[in-house]
Structures are given as structure tokens and as C-alpha cells.
Design a protein around this motif. Structure first.
Motif, PDB file in Angstrom:
ATOM      1  N   LYS A 137      49.854  34.116  44.591  1.00  9.11           N
ATOM      2  CA  LYS A 137      48.514  33.523  44.520  1.00  9.11           C
ATOM      3  C   LYS A 137      48.334  32.697  43.251  1.00  9.11           C
ATOM      4  CE  LYS A 137      45.946  37.035  47.136  1.00  9.11           C
ATOM      5  NZ  LYS A 137      44.707  37.839  47.221  1.00  9.11           N
ATOM      6  N   ASP A 144      39.261  29.870  50.260  1.00  8.10           N
ATOM      7  CA  ASP A 144      39.721  29.757  51.649  1.00  8.10           C
ATOM      8  C   ASP A 144      41.251  29.837  51.758  1.00  8.10           C
ATOM      9  OD1 ASP A 144      37.133  29.541  52.492  1.00  8.10           O
ATOM     10  OD2 ASP A 144      37.155  27.369  52.781  1.00  8.10           O
ATOM     11  N   GLY A 145      41.858  30.634  50.914  1.00  7.36           N
ATOM     12  CA  GLY A 145      43.305  30.833  50.973  1.00  7.36           C
ATOM     13  C   GLY A 145      44.125  29.670  50.433  1.00  7.36           C
ATOM     14  N   GLU A 180      39.596  44.222  57.325  1.00 10.00           N
ATOM     15  CA  GLU A 180      39.022  43.742  56.069  1.00 10.00           C
ATOM     16  C   GLU A 180      37.529  44.041  56.111  1.00 10.00           C
ATOM     17  OE1 GLU A 180      40.669  40.189  53.992  1.00 10.00           O
ATOM     18  OE2 GLU A 180      41.396  39.688  55.987  1.00 10.00           O
TER      19      GLU A 180
HETATM   20  P1  ATP Z   1      38.092  33.210  49.434  1.00  9.52           P
HETATM   21  O1  ATP Z   1      37.711  33.135  47.980  1.00  9.52           O
HETATM   22  O2  ATP Z   1      37.664  32.017  50.224  1.00  9.52           O
HETATM   23  O3  ATP Z   1      37.716  34.525  50.074  1.00  9.52           O
HETATM   24  P2  ATP Z   1      40.826  33.128  48.445  1.00  9.52           P
HETATM   25  O4  ATP Z   1      41.452  31.790  48.477  1.00  9.52           O
HETATM   26  O5  ATP Z   1      40.344  33.649  47.130  1.00  9.52           O
HETATM   27  O6  ATP Z   1      39.691  33.202  49.544  1.00  9.52           O
HETATM   28  P3  ATP Z   1      42.028  35.713  49.093  1.00  9.52           P
HETATM   29  O7  ATP Z   1      40.722  36.359  49.365  1.00  9.52           O
HETATM   30  O8  ATP Z   1      42.798  36.187  47.923  1.00  9.52           O
HETATM   31  O9  ATP Z   1      41.916  34.113  49.040  1.00  9.52           O
HETATM   32  O10 ATP Z   1      42.966  35.832  50.380  1.00  9.52           O
HETATM   33  C1  ATP Z   1      42.576  35.272  51.625  1.00  9.52           C
HETATM   34  C2  ATP Z   1      42.994  36.207  52.744  1.00  9.52           C
HETATM   35  O11 ATP Z   1      44.416  36.413  52.699  1.00  9.52           O
HETATM   36  C3  ATP Z   1      42.396  37.613  52.641  1.00  9.52           C
HETATM   37  O12 ATP Z   1      41.090  37.663  53.168  1.00  9.52           O
HETATM   38  C4  ATP Z   1      43.409  38.394  53.471  1.00  9.52           C
HETATM   39  O13 ATP Z   1      43.222  38.169  54.851  1.00  9.52           O
HETATM   40  C5  ATP Z   1      44.736  37.755  53.055  1.00  9.52           C
HETATM   41  N1  ATP Z   1      45.325  38.461  51.879  1.00  9.52           N
HETATM   42  C6  ATP Z   1      44.995  38.271  50.588  1.00  9.52           C
HETATM   43  N2  ATP Z   1      45.711  39.053  49.760  1.00  9.52           N
HETATM   44  C7  ATP Z   1      46.542  39.763  50.551  1.00  9.52           C
HETATM   45  C8  ATP Z   1      47.564  40.752  50.297  1.00  9.52           C
HETATM   46  N3  ATP Z   1      47.863  41.147  49.062  1.00  9.52           N
HETATM   47  N4  ATP Z   1      48.201  41.284  51.384  1.00  9.52           N
HETATM   48  C9  ATP Z   1      47.905  40.878  52.644  1.00  9.52           C
HETATM   49  N5  ATP Z   1      46.989  39.950  52.946  1.00  9.52           N
HETATM   50  C10 ATP Z   1      46.299  39.395  51.927  1.00  9.52           C
END
Ligand code: ATP
Ligand code: MG
Ligand code: MG
Length: 375
Positions: A137, A144-145, A180
Motif C-alpha cells: 500500500k 478507492d484502492g 467487511e
Molecule cells: P478508501 O480510503 O477509499 O476506503 P483505500 O484506498 O484507503 O480506500 P483500503 O481501505 O486500504 O484502501 O483498501 C481497499 C480495500 O482493499 C479494502 O476495503 C479491502 O476490501 C481490501 N484490503 C485492504 N487491505 C487488505 C488486506 N490487508 N488484506 C486483504 N484485503 C485488503
């Protein structure tokens, strides 16, 4: 949505965003010349200083703001504007590695995570520590990932580094969750916390797709445990307002915190139609030191479905809206964004119903009518 809630309480809102017809500016016309909206970026120090001169309270609806200038405003003697949540809280949250470290240090449950350098060796060392697959990450500017890369084999190391090039990185152990969940927590200026019901969130391609409220689970205690986990985390932070706490539920009932948003959150949009006081109304009440409204559900069953752009055309979204307007218990929210793009959140709908069965029946035609990206 925050501006719409504010207008019902005669609260003046000055918006800092790019463009004269930015979505929030379409909701509130300035009542006095001194309250004219600011045209600029929420990452531009000068524009943030301009905003600070106009208002009593500053709040954010995105965490990727310039926090250094917020800290400067906070510590300038004689400044009228107070900032909620506290800039120190926003700073911890906007760096996801710092956030995870903070949560771990404060006794909140998080899965294993590790700092990663921009090198193949570091990716290999991470795989040795966390196993494969693992989630790489970006520490900053993620949403949004966009900033996540699933590393499944070591062959992907170069690809992962290229995709997330020039970004500070960390990695998380892969979490094989069964659901989730999310809980919206309101924190008052006195530091008291109250939470909304736990909800189930369903993500598609890393973007929130659906939310079901309340969370249904074989174990009736999961929902209240999730609320306690979320409340405990938010209790440790500084400043008032609404916080979205995203969590993972494991098969054995373990709950891990995925991440926290220091603002009203997509997984709390359902509260507008489904709860006595919405997340937006309670955010305003919290940052202004007003009594909070009830966070309980006023309907037995609710869902939220995001409307995500499938192309640059608004036509599929208009067609979806026409379908949605014909469904009982359905409320459409379009955001007034000037451009439609594939993968961009353009609006959402909320569904309410007397039973889960009715909710599912009403949801089916909506899912079929969603804009589909052409391949
Ligand atoms: P947002 O801020 O829009 O919620 P983001 O870009 O900060 O998203 P995350 O929330 O870190 O992203 O991750 C997005 C999605 O990826 C999570 O909701 C989950 O479905 C999946 N995910 C994240 N971390 C993990 C992990 N360690 N293991 C498995 N799946 C994961
Ligand atoms: Mg995030
Ligand atoms: Mg997230």
C-alpha cells in the motif's frame, strides 16, 4: 451533503474547493460578501489561510489536506478559527503506516504490517515476513484502492514498484476476512463518543459498492463488539466530528481495524435516510458543540449503493436514475460533479424497507441497472 445539513440549521458554510460550481458550492449561496466561497485547492496553504480568516470552525471532508498549515493556524495566537478534527489527528490518519502504528501502539486490533522500501530486495524481505499474497500500500494519498497492489508472486515485485513508484510504501499481511464492516463514530468536543450501528460493506475492485444496515450476523454480539472496537479507537484521538472506522471480520470472530477516515464516510451515507440524525448533521453538531442527535436506525433495513461512472458519458447514470426513481423506498443522490469518468463516484442511492426480504427485492432491479464499463 454537509452543506445541505448546515442549511437546515441556518449555519453559514464557506467552501474551499476548485471552481465556482464545485459540488458543495452548488448547495449553499453565500449569505454575505464576507462569506464568499474560496476558489482553490485544499492542499494550497494560502487558500487554507484565506478560508481560516472567514470562519469560526474549520473542518475537512477529505484527509489529504495540507496539515502543516492547519497546525500553523492552530498555533497562531489570536486566530479565531478552531479546527476539527485536530490537525494532529488528520496528520496521523493521512499516513496509513503512521495510522497503523498509532492504532497498534494504542492497543487497537490491527493485522500485521511492515514498512517497505522502493526496492526489489525489500519486496522479497516483506514476502518472507508476511507470506504471499500480501497487500502493498501507498502510505499517502490513497483512496478507492488507488495506492493498493496485491503482490501474489515475487515475479510481480517490479510491476508493483512501478505501479506505486515515487510513493512511500508499507505492506500488510493478507487478511482473509469473511465480511467487511464499518462503524461511524461521533466524537464531541468533550471527547465523548457515540456510534452508529455496525454495517456490512461490500467492495468491488477496491471501491465501496454496497452497504447493508444493520449488519446481519450469526453471532448477535458481533455488531456491538464492532461498535466497541470503533469507539475505543476514536476515543484515543483528538478533536471532534464524525469518523468512519473500516474493519475486517474473521471467521473466528476476530475484528481488525483496516483504516479510519477523519470525516463523514461513504459507509455512513445510509444514515441520511435510515437514521434519526445523519452523519452529516451529527458532524456539524459535534464540531459546533451542539447536542448530538440520535444515531439509531429509524427503519428496519437499509442499503446504500454507489453510482460509479462507467465512461465519460452521463447517459448511463441518467438511465440508472430513472430506474431508481421508480423504486419505492429509494432516494437518489447525484453529486453535481462536472465530469463523469470511469471508476469515479458520481452519486449513490439509499434504499429503505420494512424487512430484509423487501430490501433485497428492491435492490435487484437497481443492481441490474447500474452503469457497466465497456471492456
Ligand atoms: P478508501 O480510503 O477509499 O476506503 P483505500 O484506498 O484507503 O480506500 P483500503 O481501505 O486500504 O484502501 O483498501 C481497499 C480495500 O482493499 C479494502 O476495503 C479491502 O476490501 C481490501 N484490503 C485492504 N487491505 C487488505 C488486506 N490487508 N488484506 C486483504 N484485503 C485488503
Ligand atoms: Mg483509505
Ligand atoms: Mg478503505
Amino acid at each position: 451533503m454537509l452543506a445541505a445539513s448546515a442549511s437546515l440549521l441556518n449555519i453559514d458554510v464557506v467552501i474551499l474547493d476548485v471552481g465556482e460550481s464545485a459540488p458543495a458550492k452548488q448547495i449553499i449561496a453565500p449569505r454575505l460578501p464576507a462569506l464568499t466561497h474560496v476558489d482553490g485547492s485544499f492542499a494550497d496553504p494560502e487558500k487554507i489561510r484565506q478560508l481560516a480568516c472567514k470562519v469560526d470552525v474549520i473542518t475537512v471532508e477529505i484527509e489529504h489536506v495540507d496539515v502543516t498549515v492547519l497546525k500553523e493556524i492552530e498555533s497562531t495566537p489570536g486566530t479565531r478559527a478552531v479546527i476539527h478534527p485536530s490537525p494532529s489527528t488528520i496528520a496521523v490518519i493521512q499516513d496509513k503506516f503512521e495510522q497503523k502504528t498509532y492504532l497498534h501502539t494504542n492497543g487497537c486490533p490491527v493485522s500485521e504490517f511492515v514498512k517497505v522500501e522502493q526496492t526489489i530486495e525489500s519486496i522479497k524481505a516483506t514476502a518472507a515476513q508476511l507470506g504471499l499474497p500480501f497487500m502493498l500500500k501507498s502510505r499517502t494519498l490513497a483512496y478507492d484502492g488507488r495506492g493498493n497492489f496485491v503482490v501474489r508472486t515475487l515475479d510481480q515485485a517490479g510491476d508493483a514498484l512501478q505501479t506505486l513508484s515515487n510513493r512511500p510504501l508499507y505492506a500488510e499481511r493478507w487478511v482473509s476476512f469473511i465480511k467487511e464492516i464499518a462503524v461511524m463514530v461521533v466524537r464531541t468536543t468533550d471527547g465523548d463518543v457515540v456510534s452508529y450501528p455496525a454495517v456490512e460493506t461490500v467492495h468491488k475492485d477496491n471501491i465501496c459498492h454496497l452497504v447493508f444496515a444493520p449488519l446481519r450476523s450469526h453471532d448477535p454480539l458481533v455488531a456491538s463488539r464492532a461498535q466497541r472496537v470503533a469507539e475505543s479507537a476514536i476515543q484515543t484521538l483528538q478533536g471532534a466530528g464524525v469518523f468512519g472506522v473500516e474493519m475486517f471480520l474473521m471467521q473466528d470472530g476476530t475484528i481488525y481495524i483496516n483504516e479510519i477516515a477523519p470525516r463523514p464516510h461513504n459507509s455512513g451515507h445510509y444514515t441520511i435516510e435510515a437514521c434519526h440524525a445523519s452523519q452529516y448533521e451529527n458532524h456539524l453538531r459535534a464540531i459546533l458543540g451542539l447536542p448530538l442527535g440520535s444515531t439509531t436506525l429509524k427503519v428496519p433495513s437499509a442499503a446504500m449503493l454507489n453510482i460509479i461512472g462507467s465512461s465519460t458519458s452521463m447517459d448511463p447514470i441518467q438511465a440508472f436514475t430513472t430506474t431508481a426513481l421508480a423504486i419505492p423506498g429509494c432516494t437518489v443522490h447525484l453529486y453535481g460533479k462536472s465530469e463523469c469518468r470511469r471508476g469515479r463516484k458520481m452519486g449513490h442511492v439509499t434504499l429503505v424497507a420494512d424487512t430484509d426480504a423487501d430490501l433485497r427485492t428492491r435492490l435487484r432491479p437497481l443492481l441490474s441497472a447500474l452503469p457497466v464499463p465497456s471492456t
